[in-house]
Scaffold this motif. Structure first.
Motif, short mmCIF file in Angstrom:
data_model
loop_
_atom_site.label_atom_id
_atom_site.label_comp_id
_atom_site.label_asym_id
_atom_site.label_seq_id
_atom_site.Cartn_x
_atom_site.Cartn_y
_atom_site.Cartn_z
N GLU A 157 -5.37 -10.49 -1.97
CA GLU A 157 -6.21 -10.15 -0.82
C GLU A 157 -6.52 -8.65 -0.79
O GLU A 157 -7.66 -8.26 -0.50
N LEU A 158 -5.52 -7.81 -1.07
CA LEU A 158 -5.77 -6.37 -1.08
C LEU A 158 -6.77 -5.98 -2.15
O LEU A 158 -7.56 -5.05 -1.96
N LEU A 159 -6.76 -6.71 -3.27
CA LEU A 159 -7.67 -6.41 -4.37
C LEU A 159 -9.09 -6.94 -4.12
O LEU A 159 -10.07 -6.21 -4.30
N TYR A 160 -9.22 -8.20 -3.72
CA TYR A 160 -10.52 -8.88 -3.79
C TYR A 160 -11.09 -9.29 -2.44
O TYR A 160 -12.20 -9.83 -2.40
N GLN A 161 -10.36 -9.03 -1.36
CA GLN A 161 -10.91 -9.27 -0.03
C GLN A 161 -10.95 -7.97 0.78
O GLN A 161 -12.00 -7.55 1.23
N ASP A 162 -9.79 -7.35 0.93
CA ASP A 162 -9.73 -6.09 1.68
C ASP A 162 -10.33 -4.92 0.91
O ASP A 162 -10.77 -3.94 1.51
N ARG A 163 -10.31 -5.00 -0.41
CA ARG A 163 -10.82 -3.94 -1.30
C ARG A 163 -10.09 -2.61 -1.10
O ARG A 163 -10.67 -1.54 -1.31
N LEU A 164 -8.83 -2.67 -0.69
CA LEU A 164 -8.03 -1.47 -0.57
C LEU A 164 -7.39 -1.10 -1.91
O LEU A 164 -6.96 0.04 -2.10
N MET A 182 0.83 -1.21 0.00
CA MET A 182 0.00 0.00 0.00
C MET A 182 0.86 1.26 0.00
O MET A 182 0.54 2.24 -0.68
N GLN A 183 1.95 1.23 0.74
CA GLN A 183 2.83 2.40 0.77
C GLN A 183 3.41 2.68 -0.60
O GLN A 183 3.45 3.84 -1.05
N TYR A 184 3.81 1.63 -1.32
CA TYR A 184 4.38 1.85 -2.64
C TYR A 184 3.32 2.34 -3.63
O TYR A 184 3.56 3.28 -4.40
N ILE A 185 2.15 1.74 -3.62
CA ILE A 185 1.13 2.13 -4.60
C ILE A 185 0.63 3.54 -4.32
O ILE A 185 0.35 4.30 -5.26
N ARG A 186 0.55 3.93 -3.08
CA ARG A 186 0.16 5.32 -2.80
C ARG A 186 1.24 6.28 -3.30
O ARG A 186 0.94 7.40 -3.72
#
Length: 420
Positions: free
Chosen positions: A73-80, A34-38
């Motif tokens: 998981e970040l894409l399809y479970q956490d939806r972040l 998340m830190q990198y994508i932000r």
């Protein structure tokens, strides 16, 4: 106007720090992703999976201990994170959804007068309400229409249209097949209810210029690969945005010795560049890490700039006829310190669990030495973890022809050690 004067080595060091390609830059796990994508805005998605998908390869080069399950998981479970369109097919933070309202509205205007699509879209809605998440293959009908680069089933075109205008979102994937559901069921209400933060086209252009420069770190105002995928912003609008951002000190100019065109950096990233300048690092400093990069890695988006700063020319040859390829089908760059030292062709056999290095090409004046053996070994192990490989092998004759004996020995020794 604030301007920096730097040399190519300093430009390289800034880019590697900005891109999370130096040791200790990013934390492990989902927090690091998340830190990198932000920081970067987005990473590109590509359906090919020869030795990991492109987005997985981007992340394994940066995130300690990365495994593909983390991104899934970040894409399809956490939806972040969300599948979207930015630098072509991309993955970006769900928080950025409101900023792409213009793109979604344009998509609706483009498709709304297609009677066949709109009729099929209503059928898709009914099926989703009755059955839940679906792929286009779950829908009846064999009728085709012209779509994208080739004819496609109308049901697929309708689902993709609804995805482009934002009514549907990818619920999950099975391999590369997308299963869709209503965006209203998948994204947080606070995100869906946030109005477009960009009230004018000028604000939109300014936002996108900042975003794209941040995706790379340094970028020039010159049409090329680095600016691809931004709809309704040509060179005239881009130049005007850059001038506005310079006047507001949201961008700063960077002059690099030996480069004809000035580069630009986000002012928020300038402290990292200033630290690089202040460090006055020894040009003979030994590299601290190595990484296998993705073919569509953010660092490589503006390939002419990479050639000028790193002296490395890279072209992804998957779409070239075999006879016209200089290297191979799915060849990845190998970065060691601030130099590209080689390129390699990995092939993952999911049945045997073997990651085979089918090709290896050293850059001129580069070779294996006692210092880079453990670094290159660690980079290949990160790639193996990303592909879930049980072991790494070199193709027959490759070790001898490319003088990789010490690397092969190091890989075998590290594989034999018990892992916690």
């Amino acid at each position: 106007m604030f301007s920096y004067m730097i040399d190519k080595r300093q430009a390289r060091q800034f880019l590697l720090q900005h891109q999370g390609l130096r040791p200790g830059t990013l934390p492990a796990g989902k927090e690091g992703i998340m830190q990198y994508i932000r920081q970067a805005g987005c990473i590109q998605y590509d359906p090919l999976n020869i030795a990991g998908h492109n987005h997985e390869l981007v992340l394994q080069a940066r995130i300690p201990g990365f495994r593909p399950e983390m991104a899934y998981e970040l894409l399809y479970q956490d939806r972040l994170l969300i599948d979207g369109w930015d630098k072509n097919m991309s993955i970006y933070s769900t928080e950025d959804w409101p900023y792409f309202r213009r793109y979604r509205d344009r998509a609706y205007l483009r498709f709304r007068d297609n009677e066949v699509l709109m009729t099929t879209a209503e059928q898709v809605r009914q099926e989703l309400m009755l059955r839940g998440p679906l792929s286009s293959l779950d829908l009846d009908g064999k009728e085709k229409m012209d779509w994208a680069w080739a004819p496609a089933r109308v049901s697929r075109a309708a689902m993709e249209s609804m995805y482009f205008w934002g009514e549907l979102t990818v619920h999950h994937r099975v391999n590369t097949r997308r299963y869709y559901d209503f965006t209203s069921k998948l994204l947080p209400e606070r995100v869906l209810q946030t109005p477009d933060p960009l009230s004018t086209d000028e604000e939109y252009h300014d936002w996108y210029v900042l975003r794209r420069i941040g995706s790379i770190g340094l970028l020039w105002n010159k049409s090329g690969d680095g600016w691809l995928g931004i709809a309704d912003m040509k060179s005239k609008e881009r130049t005007a945005a850059i001038l506005r951002l310079l006047q507001r000190d949201l961008l700063r100019e960077v002059r690099v010795d030996g480069l004809k065109h000035p580069l630009y950096i986000r002012t928020q990233d300038a402290p990292v560049l200033e630290a690089v300048i202040a460090a006055q690092a020894d040009t003979a400093e030994k590299p601290a890490c190595a990484a296998v990069l993705a073919p569509l890695d953010n660092l490589l988006w503006e390939r002419e700039l990479v050639a000028q700063l790193f002296g490395f020319t890279y072209r992804w040859e998957v779409y070239k006829p075999a006879a016209e390829r200089k290297f191979g089908y799915y060849v990845l760059p190998l970065l060691c310190g601030d130099r590209f030292v080689a390129r390699l062709e990995p092939v993952m056999n999911k049945k045997t669990g073997v990651l085979t290095i089918a090709g290896w090409w050293w850059e001129p004046e580069e070779a294996l030495d006692d210092h880079n053996v453990p670094l290159l070994s660690a980079a290949l192990h990160a790639l193996a973890r990303c592909t879930r490989a049980a072991r790494i092998e070199f193709a027959t004759g490759l070790v001898k022809s490319q003088k990789l004996g010490k690397l092969e020995k190091a890989l075998k020794a590290s594989a034999a050690k018990p892992r916690s």
